[in-house]
Design a protein around this motif. Sequence first.
Motif, short mmCIF file in Angstrom:
data_model
loop_
_atom_site.label_atom_id
_atom_site.label_comp_id
_atom_site.label_asym_id
_atom_site.label_seq_id
_atom_site.Cartn_x
_atom_site.Cartn_y
_atom_site.Cartn_z
N PHE A 89 8.79 -5.22 -2.59
CA PHE A 89 9.02 -4.97 -4.01
C PHE A 89 9.79 -6.13 -4.68
O PHE A 89 9.38 -6.63 -5.73
N PHE B 78 7.22 -2.50 -15.40
CA PHE B 78 5.99 -2.02 -14.72
C PHE B 78 6.33 -1.79 -13.24
O PHE B 78 6.01 -0.74 -12.69
N TYR C 94 1.52 5.62 0.33
CA TYR C 94 2.56 4.75 -0.24
C TYR C 94 3.83 4.87 0.60
O TYR C 94 4.50 3.88 0.91
N ARG D 192 8.94 -0.74 -11.44
CA ARG D 192 10.13 -0.05 -11.94
C ARG D 192 11.18 0.09 -10.86
O ARG D 192 12.21 -0.56 -10.88
N LYS D 193 10.93 0.96 -9.85
CA LYS D 193 11.94 1.15 -8.80
C LYS D 193 11.36 0.86 -7.41
O LYS D 193 12.07 0.41 -6.53
N SER E 123 -0.11 5.07 -7.96
CA SER E 123 -0.02 5.36 -6.52
C SER E 123 0.31 4.13 -5.69
O SER E 123 0.57 4.25 -4.49
N GLY E 124 0.21 2.93 -6.32
CA GLY E 124 0.46 1.71 -5.55
C GLY E 124 -0.70 0.72 -5.65
O GLY E 124 -0.88 -0.13 -4.75
N THR E 125 -1.42 0.77 -6.76
CA THR E 125 -2.56 -0.14 -6.97
C THR E 125 -2.13 -1.61 -6.91
O THR E 125 -2.72 -2.42 -6.19
N THR E 126 -1.08 -1.93 -7.68
CA THR E 126 -0.63 -3.32 -7.79
C THR E 126 -0.17 -3.84 -6.43
O THR E 126 -0.39 -5.00 -6.08
N TRP E 127 0.43 -2.97 -5.68
CA TRP E 127 0.89 -3.33 -4.33
C TRP E 127 -0.30 -3.72 -3.46
O TRP E 127 -0.29 -4.75 -2.77
N MET F 71 7.60 -9.10 -5.20
CA MET F 71 6.57 -8.88 -6.21
C MET F 71 7.16 -8.85 -7.62
O MET F 71 6.53 -9.27 -8.58
N SER G 208 6.74 8.10 -12.07
CA SER G 208 6.33 6.74 -12.41
C SER G 208 5.47 6.77 -13.68
O SER G 208 5.66 5.95 -14.59
N ARG H 297 0.05 9.00 -2.78
CA ARG H 297 1.51 8.95 -2.98
C ARG H 297 1.99 10.34 -3.38
O ARG H 297 1.24 11.10 -4.03
N PRO I 167 -3.79 6.47 -10.82
CA PRO I 167 -2.79 5.55 -11.36
C PRO I 167 -1.37 5.88 -10.91
O PRO I 167 -0.99 7.05 -10.81
N ILE J 274 6.15 2.11 2.51
CA ILE J 274 7.60 1.94 2.30
C ILE J 274 8.33 1.95 3.65
O ILE J 274 9.20 1.14 3.91
P1 A3P Z 1 7.61 3.18 -9.63
O1 A3P Z 1 7.34 3.38 -11.09
O2 A3P Z 1 7.99 4.47 -8.94
O3 A3P Z 1 8.60 2.09 -9.37
P2 A3P Z 1 0.33 1.27 -9.78
O4 A3P Z 1 0.30 -0.15 -9.39
O5 A3P Z 1 -0.70 2.13 -9.10
O6 A3P Z 1 0.36 1.44 -11.27
O7 A3P Z 1 1.71 1.87 -9.22
C1 A3P Z 1 2.94 1.40 -9.72
C2 A3P Z 1 4.04 1.92 -8.82
O8 A3P Z 1 3.98 1.22 -7.56
C3 A3P Z 1 5.42 1.68 -9.42
O9 A3P Z 1 6.25 2.75 -8.94
C4 A3P Z 1 5.75 0.35 -8.76
O10 A3P Z 1 7.11 0.01 -8.78
C5 A3P Z 1 5.24 0.60 -7.33
N1 A3P Z 1 5.10 -0.65 -6.55
C6 A3P Z 1 4.42 -1.76 -6.85
N2 A3P Z 1 4.61 -2.72 -5.92
C7 A3P Z 1 5.46 -2.19 -5.00
C8 A3P Z 1 6.05 -2.67 -3.79
N3 A3P Z 1 5.85 -3.91 -3.34
N4 A3P Z 1 6.86 -1.83 -3.10
C9 A3P Z 1 7.09 -0.59 -3.53
N5 A3P Z 1 6.57 -0.06 -4.68
C10 A3P Z 1 5.77 -0.86 -5.40
#
Ligand code: A3P
Length: 287
Positions: A222, A248, A186, A250-251, A46-50, A225, A131, A123, A44, A190
């Motif tokens: 980011f 969620f 991750y 966040r940065k 690490s960039g799942t949503t991405w 999204m 995070s 990540r 968790p 970036i």
């Molecule tokens: P931060 O809290 O450091 O911003 P997961 O989806 O595995 O829970 O990971 C969430 C982390 O991935 C968060 O990190 C989120 O902002 C980051 N993230 C999601 N989409 C992103 C994107 N398009 N570019 C960069 N970071 C992204």
Amino acid sequence: MTEAELYSVYKGVFVPKVLHPPECLKYYEEFTFRPDDILIVTYPKSGTTWMQEIVPVIQSEGDFTPIDTIPNWDRVPWLEEHRANILNLEQRPSPRIFATHFHYNMMPESYRKVKPRVLYVLRNPKDIFTSSYHYYGMASFLVNPGTVDEFLEKFIDGKIMFGSWFDHVKGWIGAKESDNICSIFYEEMIRDLQGSVSKLASFLGKSLSQDIVAKIADRCVFKSMKQNKMSNYSLVPTEFFDQQKSAFLRKGTSGDWVNTMSPAQSERFDAAYKEKMKGVNFKFDWD
Ligand code: A3P
């Protein structure tokens, strides 16, 4: 609330009770993979949503309908999650795209037989820690993180959801050669999102023009999204995610840990890292 109240223990790791009731874990254990399934595997934060954004639009060759119309958790469902057993995942057309947070040694029997395609996202653990720290403060189904020092000890000991980051990474990078795994950092995404989209597409057997790759990368940044309500978790009620406390998404940067960890906490982490990753022969992006 405490760990005992909010979590159950599944194969030695904590999982939030509300998200992973026993019937869903059973469903996960009995799940049958297809060889062309795509499995996004992450610890968790690490960039799942991405990846839930990028992979469907690689598969659709730049058609954004999936990310415009389907929430990320239905677009790429977690196999171990509370709705997995009612989403009719068996009936989805190939190639199906799933996510999991589980460790390598927790994969269901069918995974070992079928060896579906895996995208493993890594990540910098200090950024994952950071995070997670903010996430645990905004998600009602997780134990409040307490102070940074307190959460740091829990993170190092793996006394958080999905257990130890160190074990997760060691398990997946140590997978058998016969497994069908593409690892991606991750930080690499970036630095060079277009290059990362090309790398993922080529692993998935998709031949995309540079125009489509650029279009996908542009759409999956980011900023974009964060505005996508199908991906920014704004559809989740505040009683679960209080995004006033921390968004969620966040940065979305690498190296943000310096804003949460003190030099002493960073040293404590480095010492634990050195000890736990001793003998691991793998080139990490953050080394
Ligand atoms: P931060 O809290 O450091 O911003 P997961 O989806 O595995 O829970 O990971 C969430 C982390 O991935 C968060 O990190 C989120 O902002 C980051 N993230 C999601 N989409 C992103 C994107 N398009 N570019 C960069 N970071 C992204």
